[in-house]
Design a protein around this motif. Structure first.
Motif, mmCIF file in Angstrom:
data_model
loop_
_atom_site.group_PDB
_atom_site.id
_atom_site.type_symbol
_atom_site.label_atom_id
_atom_site.label_comp_id
_atom_site.label_asym_id
_atom_site.label_seq_id
_atom_site.Cartn_x
_atom_site.Cartn_y
_atom_site.Cartn_z
ATOM 1 N N SER A 156 50.912 -27.128 -27.609
ATOM 2 C CA SER A 156 50.734 -28.647 -27.666
ATOM 3 C C SER A 156 49.580 -29.263 -26.221
ATOM 4 O O SER A 156 49.090 -30.397 -26.756
ATOM 5 N N CYS B 238 55.616 -32.624 -23.640
ATOM 6 C CA CYS B 238 56.200 -31.715 -24.374
ATOM 7 C C CYS B 238 56.757 -30.734 -22.295
ATOM 8 O O CYS B 238 57.708 -30.632 -21.920
ATOM 9 N N LEU C 209 59.619 -28.482 -31.409
ATOM 10 C CA LEU C 209 60.590 -29.189 -31.333
ATOM 11 C C LEU C 209 61.349 -29.702 -32.390
ATOM 12 O O LEU C 209 62.577 -29.464 -31.587
#
Length: 86
Positions: A40, A16, A73
């Motif tokens: 994340s 990420c 995301l």
């Protein structure tokens, strides 16, 4: 199994971070990137429990942080798809 989870969650946070490093520097992207990096990395950080009971307790936090990561995301995916269409 414990090491596999640690490695996978660490790799997820790292992936990420690498993704976010590819976006242009702007107020909008920075806000989303900061959120994605925080949630994340929290997934892996909360998997490191002191006991089995602590691990079970933290799983709810992990689930929430993973869901939040997925949201960002998906958002990035939609944004980049729209950018390609311009």
């Amino acid at each position: 199994m414990k090491e596999i989870l640690k490695n996978r969650t660490k790799r997820f946070a790292s992936d990420c971070w690498k993704l976010c490093s590819k976006f242009p520097i702007s107020r909008e992207y920075n806000a989303y990137c900061n959120q994605l990096i925080r949630c994340s990395s929290s997934v892996g950080a909360n998997c490191r429990a002191k006991s089995k009971a602590d691990f079970i307790y933290k799983l709810k936090i992990v689930e929430e942080e993973a869901d939040e990561s997925m949201y960002f995301l998906e958002l990035f995916s939609e944004i980049t798809d729209k950018e390609k269409m311009k």
